[in-house]
Design a protein around this motif. Sequence first.
Motif, short mmCIF file in Angstrom:
data_model
loop_
_atom_site.label_atom_id
_atom_site.label_comp_id
_atom_site.label_asym_id
_atom_site.label_seq_id
_atom_site.Cartn_x
_atom_site.Cartn_y
_atom_site.Cartn_z
N SER A 150 0.85 -1.20 0.00
CA SER A 150 0.00 0.00 0.00
C SER A 150 0.88 1.25 0.00
CB SER A 150 -0.90 0.01 1.23
OG SER A 150 -0.11 0.15 2.41
N LEU A 151 0.27 2.39 -0.23
CA LEU A 151 1.02 3.65 -0.22
C LEU A 151 1.66 3.88 1.14
CD1 LEU A 151 1.89 6.26 -1.59
CD2 LEU A 151 -0.31 7.27 -0.92
N ALA A 152 0.92 3.58 2.21
CA ALA A 152 1.49 3.73 3.56
C ALA A 152 2.68 2.80 3.74
CB ALA A 152 0.42 3.46 4.62
N GLY A 153 2.56 1.58 3.26
CA GLY A 153 3.68 0.65 3.35
C GLY A 153 4.87 1.10 2.53
N GLN A 154 4.61 1.67 1.35
CA GLN A 154 5.67 2.19 0.51
C GLN A 154 6.44 3.31 1.22
OE1 GLN A 154 3.90 3.36 -3.23
NE2 GLN A 154 2.83 1.40 -3.42
N ARG A 155 5.72 4.15 1.91
CA ARG A 155 6.38 5.28 2.60
C ARG A 155 7.16 4.79 3.81
NH1 ARG A 155 2.65 10.61 2.08
NH2 ARG A 155 4.73 11.52 2.26
N THR A 156 6.69 3.70 4.42
CA THR A 156 7.49 3.10 5.49
C THR A 156 8.81 2.57 4.93
OG1 THR A 156 5.51 2.46 6.73
CG2 THR A 156 7.56 1.31 7.28
N ILE A 157 8.76 1.94 3.76
CA ILE A 157 9.98 1.44 3.13
C ILE A 157 10.92 2.61 2.82
CG2 ILE A 157 10.89 0.36 1.04
CD1 ILE A 157 8.39 -1.43 1.04
N ALA A 158 10.36 3.73 2.35
CA ALA A 158 11.19 4.90 2.09
C ALA A 158 11.88 5.38 3.37
CB ALA A 158 10.33 6.02 1.50
N ASN A 159 11.18 5.27 4.49
CA ASN A 159 11.78 5.68 5.76
C ASN A 159 12.84 4.71 6.24
OD1 ASN A 159 10.41 8.11 6.20
ND2 ASN A 159 8.61 7.06 7.01
N ILE A 160 12.74 3.44 5.83
CA ILE A 160 13.81 2.48 6.15
C ILE A 160 15.12 2.98 5.57
CG2 ILE A 160 14.68 0.14 5.76
CD1 ILE A 160 11.80 -0.79 5.50
N VAL A 161 15.07 3.42 4.34
CA VAL A 161 16.28 3.91 3.66
C VAL A 161 16.87 5.10 4.39
CG1 VAL A 161 17.08 5.00 1.52
CG2 VAL A 161 15.56 3.03 1.41
N LEU A 162 16.01 5.92 4.98
CA LEU A 162 16.50 7.11 5.69
C LEU A 162 17.10 6.77 7.04
CD1 LEU A 162 16.69 10.21 5.84
CD2 LEU A 162 14.41 10.20 6.88
N ASN A 163 16.47 5.86 7.79
CA ASN A 163 16.83 5.67 9.19
C ASN A 163 17.59 4.40 9.52
OD1 ASN A 163 15.47 8.09 10.20
ND2 ASN A 163 13.57 7.05 9.64
N ASN A 164 17.44 3.36 8.72
CA ASN A 164 18.11 2.10 9.03
C ASN A 164 19.52 2.11 8.46
OD1 ASN A 164 18.99 -0.74 8.82
ND2 ASN A 164 16.93 -1.20 9.56
N LYS A 165 20.51 1.96 9.30
CA LYS A 165 21.91 2.05 8.88
C LYS A 165 22.57 0.68 8.74
CE LYS A 165 21.28 6.45 9.23
NZ LYS A 165 20.95 7.21 8.00
N ILE A 166 21.77 -0.38 8.79
CA ILE A 166 22.31 -1.73 8.66
C ILE A 166 21.97 -2.33 7.30
CG2 ILE A 166 22.13 -4.10 9.53
CD1 ILE A 166 21.88 -3.01 12.31
N LEU A 167 20.79 -2.03 6.79
CA LEU A 167 20.32 -2.62 5.53
C LEU A 167 21.28 -2.30 4.39
CD1 LEU A 167 17.83 -4.25 4.51
CD2 LEU A 167 16.91 -2.06 3.72
N ARG A 168 21.68 -3.36 3.66
CA ARG A 168 22.61 -3.19 2.54
C ARG A 168 21.94 -3.47 1.19
NH1 ARG A 168 24.73 -1.30 6.20
NH2 ARG A 168 26.82 -1.63 7.07
#
Length: 392
Positions: A150-168
């Motif tokens: 969903s759009l809300a889920g998509q924006r959560t994924i966008a926030n992962i990129v901003l805040n999660n410093k482990i995901l490669r």
Amino acid sequence: ENKNNEKSMEEKLTAFTESCDNTNTIPKFFISTLESTLRVNNLFKIAIKGTPEFRFDDLSITTLVESIIKADILLVDLSLTYHRINDSGFEVISRLLNQGSLAEENSRSHLEGLDLEGNDITGSSFEVANFTSSYDCPLVFLNLSCNPISLAGQRTIANIVLNNKILRQLSICSCGFEMVSLIELASNLLENSTLQLLYVDRPFLSTSRKDEIADHFSRVLAKSNTLCDISMKFFNILDHGAKLLADALCLNESILSLNLECNNIGISGAEHLASYLLLRRKNSLHSLGLAYNNVGDDGAVALSEVIKYSSTLRHLTLRNNKIGPIGLSAIGNTLQDCNSCSLESLTLFGNNFDNTTGKLYFNLIQNKLPYTGMFLDIDVYVVDGNYMIADI
């Protein structure tokens, strides 16, 4: 000692299978499959693709996760692709993210890779997984492709990129990403210094704003010093978008692989990308995907110069690009004459070979390629004096 070794493998497998068997939600034949994949992977990985005979749903995924925890199996990688896992099932799976203690150094005690491609996840339970927290979400690799996010889920994924410093590594292809969430993703990528791989093929874009998204992602390419591999298939960026990306690549030091297949890129776009590769011939892409575009003869001629002079390009896809005898001859002659070509694989099937170019590639395949080791996706057969092209 690794935590998975505190009990013997057989003890853990026995506990796991007994727990799975008690609920009758997972068929016995599938429990055996799970046991086998755990055994082969030393209890660290489960990789099971859904089949017509069985696909995980809410009840069975709960049984699986509870059995893993009960048997004290500390998974590092979980791949459950093409099942029927929805948001409730995802919430259950998120319990594995903090199964081990993150405070223990040098301990593989938590889930690092999660592949849930092809399920029914919309993202309503993403907040439960605390995706945006590096501490609470220790994932290094995440694949959510082919889910109806969903759009809300998509924006959560966008926030992962901003805040999660482990995901490669992040793969979010065919998730229906809309323009607003893609722009947010691109903006957040400008602040990201850890992501190395991003696959975001086939978004849902308005045709009237396609130039805008190419502009946003060109800024990402110009600034990023960590992204190595990016796939943007079906973005419909056209020649102008290809030019923007080519200009941005001239400022980039990290990108090694760029997939722009299925983007309606024509002659001008191909020429701009070729110019970048020639300008940075000793420090540029290792892989360029341009299949299913419209580069034509002139674009192929420009790319033949890249094949001739680049010392870094190893993989190039040009299937179905409306390349005729002129472009195919330019590429074929370059391959024939060049003794120091860096190319390791080339795809050309689906273009417009005539008898002359068929003969040229027949001779290449017979006399040159066996000694260079380069992969070519065509074979040539001679039938009544005519050179026929076949796909490999």
